[in-house]
Design an enzyme around this catalytic site. Sequence first.
Site, PDB file in Angstrom:
ATOM      1  N   GLY A 189       0.846  -1.190   0.000  1.00 37.31           N
ATOM      2  CA  GLY A 189       0.000   0.000   0.000  1.00 37.31           C
ATOM      3  C   GLY A 189       0.877   1.233   0.000  1.00 37.31           C
ATOM      4  O   GLY A 189       2.042   1.187  -0.407  1.00 37.31           O
ATOM      5  N   ARG A 190       0.320   2.312   0.487  1.00 37.18           N
ATOM      6  CA  ARG A 190       1.050   3.590   0.432  1.00 37.18           C
ATOM      7  C   ARG A 190       2.376   3.519   1.179  1.00 37.18           C
ATOM      8  O   ARG A 190       3.398   4.033   0.718  1.00 37.18           O
ATOM      9  CB  ARG A 190       0.183   4.712   1.019  1.00 37.18           C
ATOM     10  CG  ARG A 190      -0.929   5.173   0.094  1.00 37.18           C
ATOM     11  CD  ARG A 190      -1.706   6.282   0.777  1.00 37.18           C
ATOM     12  NE  ARG A 190      -2.279   5.748   1.998  1.00 37.18           N
ATOM     13  CZ  ARG A 190      -3.549   5.353   2.109  1.00 37.18           C
ATOM     14  NH1 ARG A 190      -4.358   5.451   1.087  1.00 37.18           N
ATOM     15  NH2 ARG A 190      -3.989   4.857   3.241  1.00 37.18           N
ATOM     16  N   ILE A 191       2.387   2.881   2.366  1.00 36.99           N
ATOM     17  CA  ILE A 191       3.632   2.864   3.157  1.00 36.99           C
ATOM     18  C   ILE A 191       4.659   1.929   2.514  1.00 36.99           C
ATOM     19  O   ILE A 191       5.840   2.265   2.395  1.00 36.99           O
ATOM     20  CB  ILE A 191       3.339   2.481   4.629  1.00 36.99           C
ATOM     21  CG1 ILE A 191       2.403   3.527   5.256  1.00 36.99           C
ATOM     22  CG2 ILE A 191       4.641   2.370   5.430  1.00 36.99           C
ATOM     23  CD1 ILE A 191       1.911   3.186   6.656  1.00 36.99           C
ATOM     24  N   THR A 197       6.712  -2.618  10.933  1.00 34.87           N
ATOM     25  CA  THR A 197       6.171  -1.323  11.371  1.00 34.87           C
ATOM     26  C   THR A 197       4.654  -1.306  11.188  1.00 34.87           C
ATOM     27  O   THR A 197       4.043  -0.240  11.182  1.00 34.87           O
ATOM     28  CB  THR A 197       6.783  -0.157  10.559  1.00 34.87           C
ATOM     29  OG1 THR A 197       6.651  -0.460   9.169  1.00 34.87           O
ATOM     30  CG2 THR A 197       8.233   0.060  10.903  1.00 34.87           C
ATOM     31  N   SER A 198       4.048  -2.505  11.023  1.00 35.86           N
ATOM     32  CA  SER A 198       2.600  -2.532  10.746  1.00 35.86           C
ATOM     33  C   SER A 198       1.818  -2.719  12.048  1.00 35.86           C
ATOM     34  O   SER A 198       1.489  -1.744  12.726  1.00 35.86           O
ATOM     35  CB  SER A 198       2.284  -3.605   9.708  1.00 35.86           C
ATOM     36  OG  SER A 198       2.652  -4.898  10.163  1.00 35.86           O
ATOM     37  N   ARG A 199       1.553  -3.958  12.410  1.00 42.89           N
ATOM     38  CA  ARG A 199       0.921  -4.254  13.689  1.00 42.89           C
ATOM     39  C   ARG A 199       1.600  -5.488  14.281  1.00 42.89           C
ATOM     40  O   ARG A 199       1.924  -6.445  13.554  1.00 42.89           O
ATOM     41  CB  ARG A 199      -0.580  -4.534  13.508  1.00 42.89           C
ATOM     42  CG  ARG A 199      -1.441  -3.289  13.298  1.00 42.89           C
ATOM     43  CD  ARG A 199      -1.518  -2.429  14.551  1.00 42.89           C
ATOM     44  NE  ARG A 199      -2.380  -1.258  14.403  1.00 42.89           N
ATOM     45  CZ  ARG A 199      -1.965  -0.053  14.019  1.00 42.89           C
ATOM     46  NH1 ARG A 199      -0.687   0.160  13.731  1.00 42.89           N
ATOM     47  NH2 ARG A 199      -2.810   0.962  13.940  1.00 42.89           N
ATOM     48  N   GLU A 206       0.992  -4.660  23.127  1.00 40.95           N
ATOM     49  CA  GLU A 206       1.519  -3.364  23.571  1.00 40.95           C
ATOM     50  C   GLU A 206       0.745  -2.871  24.795  1.00 40.95           C
ATOM     51  O   GLU A 206      -0.481  -3.039  24.827  1.00 40.95           O
ATOM     52  CB  GLU A 206       1.410  -2.352  22.437  1.00 40.95           C
ATOM     53  CG  GLU A 206       2.272  -2.733  21.245  1.00 40.95           C
ATOM     54  CD  GLU A 206       2.136  -1.761  20.070  1.00 40.95           C
ATOM     55  OE1 GLU A 206       1.534  -0.688  20.228  1.00 40.95           O
ATOM     56  OE2 GLU A 206       2.628  -2.108  18.996  1.00 40.95           O
ATOM     57  N   HIS A 223       6.582   1.749  19.146  1.00 36.86           N
ATOM     58  CA  HIS A 223       5.502   2.171  18.216  1.00 36.86           C
ATOM     59  C   HIS A 223       5.590   3.677  17.903  1.00 36.86           C
ATOM     60  O   HIS A 223       4.676   4.439  18.198  1.00 36.86           O
ATOM     61  CB  HIS A 223       4.124   1.806  18.802  1.00 36.86           C
ATOM     62  CG  HIS A 223       3.073   1.676  17.726  1.00 36.86           C
ATOM     63  ND1 HIS A 223       1.990   0.835  17.825  1.00 36.86           N
ATOM     64  CD2 HIS A 223       2.937   2.288  16.527  1.00 36.86           C
ATOM     65  CE1 HIS A 223       1.232   0.930  16.754  1.00 36.86           C
ATOM     66  NE2 HIS A 223       1.789   1.809  15.936  1.00 36.86           N
TER      67      HIS A 223
HETATM   68  C1  DGY Z   1      -1.276   3.990  12.649  1.00 37.94           C
HETATM   69  O1  DGY Z   1      -1.634   5.145  12.321  1.00 37.94           O
HETATM   70  O2  DGY Z   1      -1.985   3.019  12.440  1.00 37.94           O
HETATM   71  C2  DGY Z   1       0.063   3.842  13.262  1.00 37.94           C
HETATM   72  O3  DGY Z   1       0.301   2.597  13.770  1.00 37.94           O
HETATM   73  C3  DGY Z   1       0.309   4.888  14.320  1.00 37.94           C
HETATM   74  O4  DGY Z   1       0.895   5.874  13.653  1.00 37.94           O
END
Ligand code: DGY
Length: 316
Positions: free
Chosen positions: A156-158, A231-233, A262, A280
């Site tokens: 996706g975008r990221i 860096t997702s979940r 978390e 996070h």
């Molecule tokens: C989100 O926006 O989902 C990130 O995990 C926090 O920036």
Amino acid sequence: MARVTVTRRLPDGGLDSLRVAGHELVENARDHPFDAAQLADAARTSDALVCLLTDRIDRAVLEAGAGHLRVVANVAVGYDNVDVRAATDLGIAVCNTPGVLDETTADLAFLLILAAARLAHDAEADLRAGRWAGWGILQYLGQDVHGATLGLVGYGRIGKAVARRATGFGMNVAHHTRHDTGLPGWVPELDRLLAESDIVSLHVPLTHESRHLIGTAELARMKQSGVLVNTSRGPVIDEEALAAALEAGTIFAAGLDVFEHEPEVHPRLLAAPRAVLLPHVGSASIATRTRMAQVASEGARAVLAGETPPNLVTSG
Ligand code: DGY
């Protein structure tokens, strides 16, 4: 005038559109996380909730607001903390903050790629602890990032923003998604992407399908020199399996910004070798967090005004 409860303190200016529209803002002056009862109470007494990814907006909370709560605006792009199906059933709109945190999160993903591959955390920890006895040719030997193959899971975008950065490092970039993106570098099989990548970076939303997407079997597909970045979940990775892989050295290193439970971090991960762990902070720049609050607030304002916001989440 509507009543809008804001569950935590937000960056300055984040609520301006709601203020200008004349809504009553109920802010959390103590900035303590709301528990389930406080969230239900907020839903019961508000027309709109502006909340964070740490607030669990489940069916019970939404039912407490049934009949008058019109919108839940989540200050995050991910919305796995909100029961969107229940919100839809109850006629409550859900908004998020897509598009404003991609570059900042991609910067952080790249930081983790570099830090994990080059063992920056271990080296810095030794230096700070006085364990560094001087330059050594065999010290802290990491993996090169330039010229490596980067496998993106999710595009996706990221994911695409990470790919743009990788190009500057002369990396070969591949991506895996369930459906053909039609773009160069698409790999239909996750296993193949894992096996062929030097660095794997995760960019999928958390859904039933992506929970523990990376477990023992998938980690076993990765190269022994491989680096895994998330860096997702957190729940996208089976942390127990990842800790085992790091301990056994079947992958080289990991860089994690998100965790399954978390703010708790799995003790085996805390103790695991070659792991860079961040709390996070993917979107944590002043400008981006401010923009996220503004986008969420604007979504709430739009719903309260009877408009359809561009950042409306649907349960399909
Ligand atoms: C989100 O926006 O989902 C990130 O995990 C926090 O920036």
